[in-house]
Design a protein around this motif. Structure first.
Motif, mmCIF file in Angstrom:
data_model
loop_
_atom_site.group_PDB
_atom_site.id
_atom_site.type_symbol
_atom_site.label_atom_id
_atom_site.label_comp_id
_atom_site.label_asym_id
_atom_site.label_seq_id
_atom_site.Cartn_x
_atom_site.Cartn_y
_atom_site.Cartn_z
ATOM 1 N N ASP A 5 2.420 36.505 -104.036
ATOM 2 C CA ASP A 5 3.871 36.369 -103.948
ATOM 3 C C ASP A 5 4.317 35.895 -102.564
ATOM 4 O O ASP A 5 5.145 34.988 -102.444
ATOM 5 N N ALA A 6 3.765 36.500 -101.513
ATOM 6 C CA ALA A 6 4.202 36.167 -100.151
ATOM 7 C C ALA A 6 3.864 34.714 -99.812
ATOM 8 O O ALA A 6 4.646 34.012 -99.172
ATOM 9 N N GLN A 7 2.690 34.259 -100.270
ATOM 10 C CA GLN A 7 2.278 32.878 -99.985
ATOM 11 C C GLN A 7 3.157 31.882 -100.741
ATOM 12 O O GLN A 7 3.483 30.815 -100.235
ATOM 13 N N ARG A 8 3.540 32.254 -101.947
ATOM 14 C CA ARG A 8 4.440 31.397 -102.735
ATOM 15 C C ARG A 8 5.824 31.346 -102.096
ATOM 16 O O ARG A 8 6.431 30.279 -101.948
ATOM 17 N N GLN A 9 6.300 32.533 -101.699
ATOM 18 C CA GLN A 9 7.617 32.596 -101.085
ATOM 19 C C GLN A 9 7.631 31.773 -99.799
ATOM 20 O O GLN A 9 8.581 31.043 -99.543
ATOM 21 N N ALA A 10 6.561 31.859 -99.025
ATOM 22 C CA ALA A 10 6.486 31.104 -97.768
ATOM 23 C C ALA A 10 6.540 29.595 -98.044
ATOM 24 O O ALA A 10 7.165 28.836 -97.300
ATOM 25 N N THR A 11 5.909 29.162 -99.138
ATOM 26 C CA THR A 11 5.918 27.740 -99.486
ATOM 27 C C THR A 11 7.324 27.297 -99.878
ATOM 28 O O THR A 11 7.795 26.223 -99.497
ATOM 29 N N LYS A 12 8.000 28.165 -100.626
ATOM 30 C CA LYS A 12 9.371 27.861 -101.022
ATOM 31 C C LYS A 12 10.285 27.797 -99.794
ATOM 32 O O LYS A 12 11.146 26.927 -99.695
ATOM 33 N N ASP A 13 10.060 28.728 -98.869
ATOM 34 C CA ASP A 13 10.836 28.730 -97.626
ATOM 35 C C ASP A 13 10.626 27.419 -96.868
ATOM 36 O O ASP A 13 11.579 26.841 -96.344
ATOM 37 N N ALA A 14 9.378 26.967 -96.816
ATOM 38 C CA ALA A 14 9.076 25.713 -96.116
ATOM 39 C C ALA A 14 9.888 24.570 -96.715
ATOM 40 O O ALA A 14 10.442 23.739 -95.992
ATOM 41 N N GLY A 15 9.972 24.549 -98.041
ATOM 42 C CA GLY A 15 10.763 23.524 -98.721
ATOM 43 C C GLY A 15 12.219 23.580 -98.300
ATOM 44 O O GLY A 15 12.819 22.557 -97.945
ATOM 45 N N ARG A 16 12.762 24.783 -98.303
ATOM 46 C CA ARG A 16 14.172 24.940 -97.926
ATOM 47 C C ARG A 16 14.422 24.474 -96.510
ATOM 48 O O ARG A 16 15.421 23.810 -96.226
ATOM 49 N N ILE A 17 13.512 24.841 -95.602
ATOM 50 C CA ILE A 17 13.690 24.457 -94.200
ATOM 51 C C ILE A 17 13.641 22.925 -94.068
ATOM 52 O O ILE A 17 14.330 22.339 -93.257
ATOM 53 N N ALA A 18 12.841 22.298 -94.925
ATOM 54 C CA ALA A 18 12.711 20.833 -94.868
ATOM 55 C C ALA A 18 13.855 20.123 -95.585
ATOM 56 O O ALA A 18 13.881 18.898 -95.654
ATOM 57 N N GLY A 19 14.790 20.885 -96.136
ATOM 58 C CA GLY A 19 15.900 20.261 -96.841
ATOM 59 C C GLY A 19 15.566 19.840 -98.258
ATOM 60 O O GLY A 19 16.161 18.927 -98.809
ATOM 61 N N LEU A 20 14.594 20.526 -98.853
ATOM 62 C CA LEU A 20 14.221 20.220 -100.228
ATOM 63 C C LEU A 20 14.512 21.426 -101.118
ATOM 64 O O LEU A 20 14.170 22.564 -100.778
ATOM 65 N N GLU A 21 15.151 21.160 -102.238
ATOM 66 C CA GLU A 21 15.318 22.213 -103.215
ATOM 67 C C GLU A 21 14.036 22.250 -104.044
ATOM 68 O O GLU A 21 13.694 21.269 -104.709
ATOM 69 N N VAL A 22 13.328 23.352 -103.972
ATOM 70 C CA VAL A 22 12.054 23.452 -104.685
ATOM 71 C C VAL A 22 12.344 23.939 -106.104
ATOM 72 O O VAL A 22 12.605 25.109 -106.340
ATOM 73 N N LEU A 23 12.317 22.997 -107.036
ATOM 74 C CA LEU A 23 12.674 23.354 -108.409
ATOM 75 C C LEU A 23 11.568 24.134 -109.097
ATOM 76 O O LEU A 23 11.825 24.893 -110.027
#
Lengths: 616, 182
Positions: free
Chosen positions: A158-176
């Motif tokens: 879960d934490a690794q997935r959440q971190a990946t999603k966070d990376a997307g958000r920081i990069a200005g990408l909505e991770v669908l």
């Protein structure tokens, strides 16, 4: 009954890209009319090395450009950051020795790296890779890209997935959607033909290993089981070779290079080259020069296989477990798909073939197949592909801490997601207002052997005698494999407030702050790049003038003209080291004006000599 | 709570056609899966998520005969607590006693106990097959019962079989754990 078709084509114009955010390399792909296509960068390369550098003077460099910095500025350059995603300090103790970067003290729940005076978390660094891929896609497609599917190792928690999603958000990408890498690969393979049957996907990437077993039926890709090891990959193979080379050098040169970032990075390139060659030839050599000395060592495939045998063997345990969990025998596997650069190694191929009793598929490039699959999933989400559907599973069991440090499992591993479980909680003391639930992931019985995921605090419970409140808590794992928790007071039917304290990872506020910071940094970084580009242009004109000074044309100029050129150059040199690119550009313009006559005269001379037929 | 049988559009029976269940599962997945609603409103997305979690949770329960039976028992108000599976079924008393002795021997370091222990395990695995046969028999009885009193009577028997099954299953697991540790 009359119906009418709503045309969604106008809604769906915005493209969703598929991103493979890899340990070693990252790729972005999209769905063309002909199928999934990998998008190359401006340099024509399809793979962007997952390397991020923060050079002196500000700015960020990503990919092949950063690979160069890995040698020049190893303390400002990060690679394999995926290995650090969603992890705590104590998780990486044994690996950190191989990384040259510094971990900031006091980063308990989230790792923080110090790079060139900046303190950064792994999601922020990954965001730079994503930003580069976004930029590449936007340049290629000539449109803004804001939505993406990103792949993660199937065995990510879960934490690794959440971190990946966070990376997307920081990069200005909505991770669908986060899609598991082996599942994505199966999508890429299953697309062209209407395949039926059971497929095993063996994915040995740069830093992670996954095995997934799927049933393909009428366009449905149903994952039956998955297993893996998030700390096993090509990096480990490189490290084996690197270690023996460093040992050799230490004894031959009487010099320990293992603390020299530059030497290690150069040597790493060399052993990787040797490793890659050994997939095609039975013998090769590691050749390395450093500080005027030369090291050479022959490596046979036999020796190499002896070095990595236990790494290959370590992948087989998870494979057998996945088979068992799927309730299948090797004979029941119809096809095997190989993913990841390390599956080019003949020993790996043979091991897979021997285990699954099937010749592995290799018709798609193992480096690209995950990105291609991500693009297919993106097209499923956008509605462009309608007949395919992925049904994935959660790789790890989810449980809560109960009396005596024992984990009570609520959702078992390999459950199809979204999946949920409901438990009722109560208080143990009269008037108790809060109940704390500790959620863990893992297969073991005891809390200490599982991975702490988060603590959920049920708050503002009505003060009642102990045991009276009945709080119904629902644990829901969504299609991304990420947990959310909601709670309801059974007596009143009221929602109970739940505060989440992630054990490893960023809070929502922290991510928001990072997004804000990235906007500010983006402005700063943009400035830094403009300055660098202006200096490059200044260098060019200064070099040209220097050369022109040796020509006859220069001495044909009047004294005043020559002085004007010198003055313009001096002024340019004065502003050169300042941080204002406008000023640099303005003075480049002045030098250009001052040297116009000189340039014309040189041009004429060149033309005349050409006309005269003098030798060039 | 949504009733799983209703959700899948299947008759409320203990015997279930697995092929039919899978077909329904795929059909409903295509209809409700969040991937179909990636660009819908947040509300529709939430509904898709909820529906699909019910679908998946239900599929997991219904496709497994034991979980399916427990689900029906629970819905009909039967208590299916853990503690019951700890009581030794009387007809197994003697054999369980013998097995425990063998386990003790192995634990105290007598490697030769492994052979007889394996034989005992295989015998219990055979018993498990018998229990499953009996369970299927009860399932058919349940589905054939037209009147609710008769149905409940069968369910009570089903519960008994399930408890016995759980008891044997735990025993076999324990033996296997011990065998692999030595």
């Amino acid at each position: 009954m009359s119906t009418f078709q709503i045309d969604f084509s106008s809604v769906n114009t915005r493209r969703i890209v598929g991103i493979d955010l890899g340990t070693t390399n990252s790729l972005v792909a999209f769905m063309d009319l002909t199928g999934p296509v990998v998008i190359p960068g401006a340099d024509g390369e399809r793979m962007v090395p997952s390397i991020v550098s923060y050079p002196e003077g500000g700015g960020v460099v990503v990919g092949n450009a950063a690979r160069v910095m890995l040698i020049d500025q190893p303390d400002r350059t990060v690679y394999s950051v995926k290995r650090l995603m969603g992890r705590g300090v104590e998780d990486v103790q044994d690996e950190i020795g191989l990384f040259p970067f510094r971990i900031v003290a006091g980063s308990e729940s989230v790792l923080r790296l110090e790079l060139g005076g900046r303190t950064l978390t792994p999601p922020q660094i990954s965001a730079e890779v994503l930003r580069q891929l976004k930029k590449n896609a936007e340049a290629y497609l000539s449109e803004e890209v804001t939505q993406a599917v990103i792949t993660v190792p199937a065995y990510f928690n879960d934490a690794q997935r959440q971190a990946t999603k966070d990376a997307g958000r920081i990069a200005g990408l909505e991770v669908l959607r986060l899609v598991n890498e082996p599942t994505a690969a199966s999508l890429a393979y299953g697309l062209d033909k209407r395949k039926e049957g059971v497929v095993a996907v063996y994915d040995l990437g740069g830093g992670t290993f996954d095995i997934s077993i799927l049933r393909l039926h009428d366009g449905i890709f149903e994952v039956l089981s998955t297993n893996g090891d998030t700390r096993l990959g090509g990096d480990d193979i490189d490290n084996r070779l690197l270690t023996i080379a460093l040992e050799d050098i230490a004894s031959e040169w009487r010099q320990d290079l293992s603390h020299s970032g530059e030497a290690v990075q150069r040597l790493r390139r060399k052993v990787i080259e040797a490793k890659e060659k050994l997939s095609y030839v039975p013998v090769t050599a590691i050749e390395f020069e450093f500080g005027g000395r030369r090291y050479q060592r022959e490596i046979t495939r036999d020796l190499f296989e002896g070095l990595i045998k236990d790494i290959v063997d370590r992948t087989l345990g998870p494979c057998r477990q996945a088979l068992k969990d799927a309730g299948l025998t090797p004979e029941q596997i119809n096809e095997v798909v190989l993913v990841g650069g390390s599956t080019r190694i003949p020993m790996v191929r043979n091991a897979v073939e021997a285990l699954f009793l099937a010749k592995p598929h290799t018709d798609l490039n193992p480096d690209e197949v995950v990105a291609l699959g991500a693009a297919v999933q993106a097209a499923i989400l956008s509605g462009d592909v309608e007949d395919q559907l992925l049904l994935d599973v959660t790789p790890l069991s989810l449980g809560i801490e109960t009396m005596g440090g024992v984990v009570s499992k609520l959702i078992h591993r390999n459950s199809t997601i979204p999946a949920s479980a409901t438990e009722t909680f109560t208080t143990s003391v009269d008037g108790q207002r809060n109940v704390l639930i500790h959620v863990l992931q893992g297969e073991r019985e005891l809390v200490k052997d599982c991975r702490s995921l988060a603590r959920f605090d049920l708050m503002d419970i009505d003060p009642l005698p102990a045991g009276m409140p009945r709080i119904e808590v629902r644990f829901l794992i969504d299609a991304n494999g990420i947990l959310s928790v909601t709670a309801r007071d059974q007596r009143t039917g009221k929602e109970t407030t739940v505060e989440v304290k992630p054990s490893y990872g960023l809070t929502d506020q922290q991510v928001e702050a990072m997004i804000q910071e990235s906007f500010e940094k983006a402005e700063e970084d943009f400035q830094a790049r403009q300055v660098r580009e202006a200096r490059v242009d200044a260098d060019a004109i200064l070099a040209a003038v220097d050369k022109a000074r040796q020509s006859d044309s220069y001495w044909d100029l009047s004294e005043d003209e020559r002085q004007a050129i010198d003055a313009a150059i001096n002024e340019l040199l004065m502003v050169y080291h300042g941080g204002d690119h406008h000023l640099i550009r303005a003075h480049i313009g002045k030098v250009d004006t001052a040297t116009r006559k000189l340039a014309e005269s040189m041009m004429n001379t060149a033309v005349q000599s050409a006309l005269k037929g003098t030798k060039i | 709570m949504t009733d799983y049988f209703t959700f899948f559009g299947l008759p409320r029976q203990l015997e279930l056609d697995e092929g039919e269940l899978q077909k329904k599962f795929y059909e409903l997945s295509r209809k409700y899966h969040p991937d179909r609603f990636a660009r819908a409103t947040p509300r529709e997305q939430q509904e898709a998520l909820e529906a699909t979690s019910v679908l998946n949770d239900g599929y997991r329960v219904l496709r497994n005969p034991v979980q399916r039976a427990e689900y029906v028992l629970k819905q009909d108000g039967f208590d299916i607590g853990e503690q019951r599976s700890k009581d030794v079924p009387p007809e197994l008393l003697e054999e369980v006693f013998e097995l425990n002795e063998q386990l003790e021997e192995l634990r105290s370091g007598d490697a030769e106990a492994a052979g007889p222990l394996r034989q005992s395990r295989d015998r219990f695995l055979g018993l498990l097959d018998d229990v499953d046969g009996e369970l299927n028999q009860r399932f058919r009885e349940h589905d054939a019962a037209s009147e609710s009193g008769a149905r409940r009577a069968v369910l009570a028997k089903v519960r008994g079989v399930l408890n016995r099954r759980k008891y044997i299953r735990n025993l076999v697991n324990e033996v296997e754990k011990e065998l692999s540790a030595h």
